[in-house]
Each structure stands twice: as C-alpha cells, then as structure tokens.
Design a protein around this motif. Structure first.
Motif, PDB file in Angstrom:
ATOM      1  N   HIS A 225      24.841  41.801  54.278  1.00  0.00           N
ATOM      2  CA  HIS A 225      24.833  40.361  54.148  1.00  0.00           C
ATOM      3  C   HIS A 225      25.198  39.801  52.778  1.00  0.00           C
ATOM      4  CE1 HIS A 225      24.967  36.340  55.410  1.00  0.00           C
ATOM      5  NE2 HIS A 225      23.816  35.949  54.564  1.00  0.00           N
ATOM      6  N   VAL A 226      24.383  40.211  51.822  1.00  0.00           N
ATOM      7  CA  VAL A 226      24.670  39.666  50.375  1.00  0.00           C
ATOM      8  C   VAL A 226      25.713  40.689  49.614  1.00  0.00           C
ATOM      9  CG1 VAL A 226      23.347  38.968  48.244  1.00  0.00           C
ATOM     10  CG2 VAL A 226      22.111  39.338  50.404  1.00  0.00           C
ATOM     11  N   ALA A 227      26.848  40.678  50.259  1.00  0.00           N
ATOM     12  CA  ALA A 227      27.885  41.444  49.711  1.00  0.00           C
ATOM     13  C   ALA A 227      28.296  41.429  48.296  1.00  0.00           C
ATOM     14  CB  ALA A 227      29.143  41.554  50.800  1.00  0.00           C
ATOM     15  N   THR A 228      27.965  40.121  47.955  1.00  0.00           N
ATOM     16  CA  THR A 228      28.403  40.011  46.407  1.00  0.00           C
ATOM     17  C   THR A 228      27.660  40.818  45.547  1.00  0.00           C
ATOM     18  OG1 THR A 228      26.905  37.970  46.591  1.00  0.00           O
ATOM     19  CG2 THR A 228      29.407  37.691  46.844  1.00  0.00           C
ATOM     20  N   LEU A 229      26.492  41.382  45.845  1.00  0.00           N
ATOM     21  CA  LEU A 229      25.587  42.241  45.089  1.00  0.00           C
ATOM     22  C   LEU A 229      25.772  43.797  45.873  1.00  0.00           C
ATOM     23  CD1 LEU A 229      22.345  39.948  44.570  1.00  0.00           C
ATOM     24  CD2 LEU A 229      24.354  40.298  43.091  1.00  0.00           C
ATOM     25  N   ASP A 230      26.734  44.001  46.555  1.00  0.00           N
ATOM     26  CA  ASP A 230      26.855  45.275  47.172  1.00  0.00           C
ATOM     27  C   ASP A 230      27.823  46.086  46.914  1.00  0.00           C
ATOM     28  OD1 ASP A 230      25.841  47.069  49.182  1.00  0.00           O
ATOM     29  OD2 ASP A 230      25.205  45.497  50.805  1.00  0.00           O
ATOM     30  N   HIS A 231      28.164  47.186  47.448  1.00  0.00           N
ATOM     31  CA  HIS A 231      29.166  48.151  47.288  1.00  0.00           C
ATOM     32  C   HIS A 231      30.725  47.461  47.076  1.00  0.00           C
ATOM     33  CE1 HIS A 231      26.422  51.392  47.326  1.00  0.00           C
ATOM     34  NE2 HIS A 231      25.944  51.330  48.659  1.00  0.00           N
ATOM     35  N   ASP A 232      30.770  46.537  48.076  1.00  0.00           N
ATOM     36  CA  ASP A 232      32.137  45.787  47.917  1.00  0.00           C
ATOM     37  C   ASP A 232      32.387  44.757  47.071  1.00  0.00           C
ATOM     38  OD1 ASP A 232      33.243  47.554  49.960  1.00  0.00           O
ATOM     39  OD2 ASP A 232      31.866  46.715  51.313  1.00  0.00           O
ATOM     40  N   ALA A 233      31.249  44.596  46.111  1.00  0.00           N
ATOM     41  CA  ALA A 233      31.393  43.240  45.211  1.00  0.00           C
ATOM     42  C   ALA A 233      32.641  43.384  44.706  1.00  0.00           C
ATOM     43  CB  ALA A 233      30.143  43.544  44.517  1.00  0.00           C
ATOM     44  N   ASP A 234      33.201  44.534  43.832  1.00  0.00           N
ATOM     45  CA  ASP A 234      34.463  44.641  43.184  1.00  0.00           C
ATOM     46  C   ASP A 234      35.734  44.023  44.180  1.00  0.00           C
ATOM     47  OD1 ASP A 234      33.456  44.952  40.915  1.00  0.00           O
ATOM     48  OD2 ASP A 234      33.500  47.075  40.698  1.00  0.00           O
ATOM     49  N   LEU A 235      35.495  44.535  45.315  1.00  0.00           N
ATOM     50  CA  LEU A 235      36.619  44.166  46.370  1.00  0.00           C
ATOM     51  C   LEU A 235      36.875  42.793  46.360  1.00  0.00           C
ATOM     52  CD1 LEU A 235      38.810  44.828  48.330  1.00  0.00           C
ATOM     53  CD2 LEU A 235      37.089  45.463  50.075  1.00  0.00           C
ATOM     54  N   ILE A 236      35.703  42.017  46.684  1.00  0.00           N
ATOM     55  CA  ILE A 236      35.568  40.511  46.835  1.00  0.00           C
ATOM     56  C   ILE A 236      35.904  40.037  45.635  1.00  0.00           C
ATOM     57  CG2 ILE A 236      33.975  38.696  47.081  1.00  0.00           C
ATOM     58  CD1 ILE A 236      32.036  40.519  48.425  1.00  0.00           C
ATOM     59  N   PHE A 237      35.571  40.150  44.552  1.00  0.00           N
ATOM     60  CA  PHE A 237      35.952  39.766  43.231  1.00  0.00           C
ATOM     61  C   PHE A 237      37.693  39.670  43.061  1.00  0.00           C
ATOM     62  CE2 PHE A 237      31.667  41.086  41.424  1.00  0.00           C
ATOM     63  CZ  PHE A 237      30.989  40.067  42.425  1.00  0.00           C
ATOM     64  N   ASP A 238      38.191  41.130  43.336  1.00  0.00           N
ATOM     65  CA  ASP A 238      39.597  41.427  43.191  1.00  0.00           C
ATOM     66  C   ASP A 238      40.404  40.463  44.037  1.00  0.00           C
ATOM     67  OD1 ASP A 238      39.004  43.012  41.140  1.00  0.00           O
ATOM     68  OD2 ASP A 238      39.132  44.821  42.137  1.00  0.00           O
ATOM     69  N   ARG A 239      39.991  40.520  45.293  1.00  0.00           N
ATOM     70  CA  ARG A 239      40.772  39.847  46.199  1.00  0.00           C
ATOM     71  C   ARG A 239      40.604  38.034  45.969  1.00  0.00           C
ATOM     72  NH1 ARG A 239      42.486  42.861  50.895  1.00  0.00           N
ATOM     73  NH2 ARG A 239      43.564  40.909  51.459  1.00  0.00           N
ATOM     74  N   SER A 240      39.628  37.853  45.671  1.00  0.00           N
ATOM     75  CA  SER A 240      39.308  36.185  45.393  1.00  0.00           C
ATOM     76  C   SER A 240      40.129  35.822  44.111  1.00  0.00           C
ATOM     77  CB  SER A 240      37.975  36.047  45.440  1.00  0.00           C
ATOM     78  OG  SER A 240      37.216  36.421  44.109  1.00  0.00           O
ATOM     79  N   ILE A 241      40.275  36.743  43.126  1.00  0.00           N
ATOM     80  CA  ILE A 241      40.859  36.333  41.941  1.00  0.00           C
ATOM     81  C   ILE A 241      42.596  36.329  42.585  1.00  0.00           C
ATOM     82  CG2 ILE A 241      41.664  37.156  39.743  1.00  0.00           C
ATOM     83  CD1 ILE A 241      38.632  38.118  39.496  1.00  0.00           C
ATOM     84  N   ALA A 242      42.946  37.109  43.044  1.00  0.00           N
ATOM     85  CA  ALA A 242      44.340  37.411  43.467  1.00  0.00           C
ATOM     86  C   ALA A 242      44.641  36.040  44.399  1.00  0.00           C
ATOM     87  CB  ALA A 242      44.680  38.809  44.387  1.00  0.00           C
ATOM     88  N   PHE A 243      43.778  35.933  45.285  1.00  0.00           N
ATOM     89  CA  PHE A 243      44.159  34.755  46.121  1.00  0.00           C
ATOM     90  C   PHE A 243      44.246  33.353  45.413  1.00  0.00           C
ATOM     91  CE2 PHE A 243      41.942  31.108  48.591  1.00  0.00           C
ATOM     92  CZ  PHE A 243      42.546  31.226  49.828  1.00  0.00           C
TER      93      PHE A 243
END
Length: 253
Positions: A225-243
């Motif tokens: 659930h708390v994906a922003t602190l989890d293994h996929d955090a960098d994916l979230i950050f990268d995709r949101s920045i590109a968006f």
C-alpha cells in the motif's frame, strides 16, 4: 507542532512553470511522501506537502478533525502554488489521492493533472458500514499502517485507527465517488498488485467513472500500500515527473 520526526509540512519554491501539491494518507504524515517531494525538488519543481489536521501528533487529535478540514489544508496549499505556477499538479497517496480527486472536482482545469497512488473511494469491509455507530462507543481500533513489502521500512503512522475520523473518511468517499464523472483532468493512476489496506476495486472504480480521456494505469508489482516508500518508489517518481513535464509543456488533453 508534529510529534513525529519527519512529519512536518514541507514547502519549496522552485520553478514558476510547474508546481506539485502532494497529499499524504489517512493516519499518516508527510513522512510517507518526503522522498517523492525531494525528487520533485531535484527536478526544479515548486512543491507543497502539507500536514493534514489531526495528523503527525497523536491519534486522539485526529478524532477531533473531519474530512473538510483535511481537504481545506490541501486546497490552501494548492492555491499557494496556483498563485505562483503556470501549471499545478495534484499527487496523492491513498486518502491523499481521494483529496486530490476532490480538488480536481472543485477546481476543474486549474488542476493540470492528477497522479494517484492506491487511491481510496470505498471499502468492501462489512465492518465499515458500522463505523459511525461504533465510533460513538469505541475511540479507536488496531492500526492499518505499514503495509510495505520492503524490509525494515516504516511510515511512522499512528499506532491506532481513530474511529470518528474513519467515519468522516467514509463521508469523503461518498462525496468523491458521486462526483467522479466531474474529473476530466489527465490522470496517472498507479496501484499495487498486492494492497492489504485499499482493495483493488478502488482503482477500478476510479478508472471506470472519471471522464478523463488522457489516462494511464500502472500496476506496481513489487510494492504494497505505502508504495512511495517501497520497492517501486523510483518508478512512481520517474513516471510522475515525466507526466508533469509532458503536460506542463502544454500537451494537455
């Protein structure tokens, strides 16, 4: 003042082109989103990460607050950025995503786009239907925090779930879900394949009922659930920045 280290409100004035409002989740604090905020700052964006009323101190304090107060803090931070930046985006985790949806419903095209991580608009748990009545008798129950796959990581959320606040959250869900067709902004929705807090039906409902035509869904295979602190955090950050960069450049649908 926050009683939890790292739970403080965060603000940074960077670019006047792109601003990002970040909203944390129920019983959490800015701690869960600070790495995301730091990445956005490194990209040069202006950022606001408010501490929602009743959060970051003691769970008893949260029982004295309601969802309009949480939303009011998010809206205030959004309006700060709107005064400064040409394009302002709303990024949220869990209930933070719910509040961002409300912001989009209320402010329309002033919200340049939404990035939602495991947003909530409902619960299938049978006991949720009784929460308003139960809250009159019991102040709190066991926590719903730290659903994180990455070992040794905590979000520093409350050790108890305040029931009067939870009853107010259910009212927020009803309000936001009823107005989902009013959401027309570009949407990036990221949800975890395994989430022990927010059921997958939440993301399905959001994707099915918003009116947005620019929609991207991303499944987070390695996070809970708390994906922003989890293994996929960098994916979230990268995709949101590109968006944000794509839409902040004027490519809005």
């Amino acid at each position: 003042m926050p009683g939890i280290a790292g739970a403080e409100r965060f603000a940074h004035d960077g670019s006047t082109e792109i601003g990002v409002l970040l909203s944390h989740g129920f019983t959490g604090s800015p701690f869960s989103l600070r790495p995301w905020a730091d990445r956005l700052v490194a990209e040069g964006f202006s950022v606001r990460l408010p501490l929602l009323p009743g959060h970051g101190t003691r769970w008893q304090d949260m029982n004295r607050t309601t969802w309009p107060q949480w939303y009011g803090e998010v809206e205030s931070s959004f309006l700060e950025l709107r005064e400064r930046c040409a394009a302002v985006f709303a990024f949220g985790l869990s209930m933070g995503g719910t509040l961002c949806l409300r912001l989009a419903q209320t402010h329309g095209s002033d919200v340049a786009g939404l990035v939602l991580v495991n947003p909530s608009v409902l619960s299938l748990r049978r006991d949720i239907r009784l929460v308003s009545a139960l809250a009159r008798l019991v102040p709190s129950v066991r926590p719903i925090s730290d659903d994180i796959a990455k070992p040794g990581v905590t979000e520093h959320a409350y050790p108890r779930t305040p029931l009067r606040a939870l009853a107010s959250l259910t009212k927020l869900w009803a309000t936001v879900r009823a107005d989902l067709p009013a959401v027309t902004q570009p949407l990036l929705l990221l949800h975890s394949a395994v989430d022990n807090v927010v059921e997958p039906e939440n993301s399905k409902v959001v994707l099915a009922e918003v009116s947005s035509t620019d929609v991207t869904e991303v499944v987070l295979e390695n996070s809970r659930h708390v994906a922003t602190l989890d293994h996929d955090a960098d994916l979230i950050f990268d995709r949101s920045i590109a968006f944000a960069r794509r839409l902040g450049a004027g490519d809005r649908v």
